[in-house]
Design an enzyme around this catalytic site. Sequence first.
Site, PDB file in Angstrom:
ATOM      1  N   LYS B 136      49.108 -21.936  32.326  1.00 56.83           N
ATOM      2  CA  LYS B 136      50.159 -21.409  33.007  1.00 56.83           C
ATOM      3  C   LYS B 136      51.526 -21.546  32.468  1.00 56.83           C
ATOM      4  O   LYS B 136      52.608 -21.431  33.143  1.00 56.83           O
ATOM      5  CB  LYS B 136      50.239 -22.444  34.318  1.00 56.83           C
ATOM      6  CG  LYS B 136      48.827 -22.210  35.080  1.00 56.83           C
ATOM      7  CD  LYS B 136      49.379 -22.619  36.553  1.00 56.83           C
ATOM      8  CE  LYS B 136      48.221 -22.161  37.425  1.00 56.83           C
ATOM      9  NZ  LYS B 136      48.232 -22.684  38.929  1.00 56.83           N
ATOM     10  N   ASN B 137      51.503 -21.397  31.093  1.00 55.15           N
ATOM     11  CA  ASN B 137      52.866 -21.538  30.290  1.00 55.15           C
ATOM     12  C   ASN B 137      53.182 -20.130  29.769  1.00 55.15           C
ATOM     13  O   ASN B 137      52.383 -19.428  29.348  1.00 55.15           O
ATOM     14  CB  ASN B 137      52.586 -22.383  29.090  1.00 55.15           C
ATOM     15  CG  ASN B 137      53.741 -22.515  28.274  1.00 55.15           C
ATOM     16  OD1 ASN B 137      54.387 -21.634  27.743  1.00 55.15           O
ATOM     17  ND2 ASN B 137      54.172 -23.724  27.852  1.00 55.15           N
TER      18      ASN B 137
END
Lengths: 331, 369
Positions: B136-137
Amino acid sequence: MGTQVKDVVIKPEAPNTLLLDKHADYIAAYGSKKDDYEYTLSEYLRMSGIYWGLTVMDLMGQLSRMNREEIIEFIKSCQHDCGGISASTGHDPHLLYTLSAVQILSLYDSINVIDVDKVVDYVKGLQQEDGSFAGDKWGEIDTRFSFCAVATLALLGKLDVINMDKAVGFVLSCMNFDGGFGCRPGSESHAGQIYCCTGFLSITGQLHQVNADLLGWWLCERQLPSGGLNGRPEKLPDVCYSWWVLASLKIIGRIHWIDKAKLRSFILACQDEETGGFADRPGDMVDPFHTLFGVAGLSLLGDEQIKPVNPVFCMPEDVLQRIGLQPDLLN
Amino acid sequence: MSSVEEISNPVAENLEEDGVEEENTVEEAEMEYEEPVKGGYIFYRDRKEWADLEPVPQDDGPNPVVKIAYSEKCNKSSDCFGLQKVTKSVQVTCILHESVVFDVCRHYRRVLLQALDKDLREEMKYITAIIEDQPKNYQVWHHRRMVVEWLNDPSEELQFVAEILSQDAKNYHAWQHRQWVMQEYKLWDGELEYVEELLEEDVRNNSAWNQRHFVISHTRGYSDSAILEREVQYTLKQIKKAPHNESAWNYLNGILQDGGLSSYPGLLEQVTELQDTCSSPYLTAFLVDLYEDALETNSSSYDQQETLNKALELCKLLAEEKDTIRREYWNYVSRSLQNTYGSGDPVASSSDPPPPSSSQQPDTEPSDP
């Protein structure tokens, strides 16, 4: 076939009154232990972290508890030769942290401690051929950066330096069949992106291009039976969406489509009575990010213990009045 | 939990441009996490294979407010990836504690990749591992995109994204990357089948519905009536499986917007049929939209007064019973319909003077009940 509708259940013993003093103590103490592991891990976004903390303290009337001089010196050390500002000293500049820095300096009425002209050049330089904005020199494109660019320039009174028509054209090309917006053309509608795009269209005077009824419907559909708001269909509620969704609704003049009482009780349930601060949902760990957006959401809902917050900039209204910035909102 | 003190930053940017006499020999640093020796972690500065490198002390600026404190010990749940150690004439080291500082070091990493003419396939393996660890970066996905562009090779991408989506079928970044790959390299084949598989697993996956719209819009398009009919029937079938599904109803509404809901042959009948077995607020809302479209287009297939009455009745049902949390919205729709299509209201009569109040105005913020 098909999963259950996702939501949380608020326990009867969840907090139901606003614990402002606890939140102020939480933020004031945050970051005082600079060797804290979590604090270190979040260094890559430090400038935004400071913006979140200062803004929520100002909304609670507690800004004086923060170390103004220290923060201003820190920001000075973060401006690079190209004009852009980084999240922390020694890190690389980025539009996200450039906006946060300008917001902080606006709160402190000290914008001239940095080289404003160079900031403007940096932002202008990130606009692409198609009107979009990159986040930094490595070229990631996202409507978040369109918002960061115009918000930064608006706070500096320099919106005229970019190609406005193309910038608007790109954002509108990210409008989807459901009336929402994503990060790039074709991307799924997402409340965070919608906040950025409606904020962008407000700053640029283009809100008439939004289908307010359709988008307002999509946004008020984010409210779940618990009263909390999610960011897109079939996701769990999260208190930060009390900001992204609510501010968007306020901008397009449809905030009353949310059941305010139910949302308020969800937000209050996200408080931690022991530590202060807000978490993403009841019972989880708190952090400054969710604390700001919980408090800001309550302000938009009309809580009189909190200063009025501007839905476009997520800054106290009195700061924007001082600057002379009143972005359009739809009725 | 690690105790953290300020240590010298082992990042040294010593790119000497004085030419390389021999072919670059790249000695890959240890990629594994070294077990502590004598109860302590071995700093890179203490490892004998790094002995010839000069660490550059960290400079936090003259009056550091927020001192950069580096973790002395790696969190045991993460790995410390190693560095590139190159020939003596070009020595660059960069320790990446990737669970912390990909965002910080991405600049160094990309500069290194470009300057050292590094094997990008290795970089692809690296970024694959990082993304699996931090899916989720934002930055890790953008880095992968850059590597794909530099290699000009998308052949692994759809498979990779599918793997990430198998862990979280709604990962926003994964979907953006997938869309970029497909558009950039024209890889549309098989995507509709993939979307259908995902919808079989979870018919409420909004990302998959969005992807369906994306694929069709970029290939045959919805103006093809055979395609449109196929999509309408597909969506109605999914609705029968899970009536309380916002995504499916949004999709149906979205694809029919251009043509108009009320004029689509057989649609009203099909939706009304669903009312008995598959009722949901979304179905009722869809009918309101359909009736509104009939009124707006002044469709001859519909009795205007009866259609208005039906629409108002449904709005009332939603506001008072079926979707009370959004009663303000439904009351707004009701008032709008009344104001626009209602007749017989004495205020609207031309023989009377116009009222001073704004009783006929479009929605303003009503007071809370």
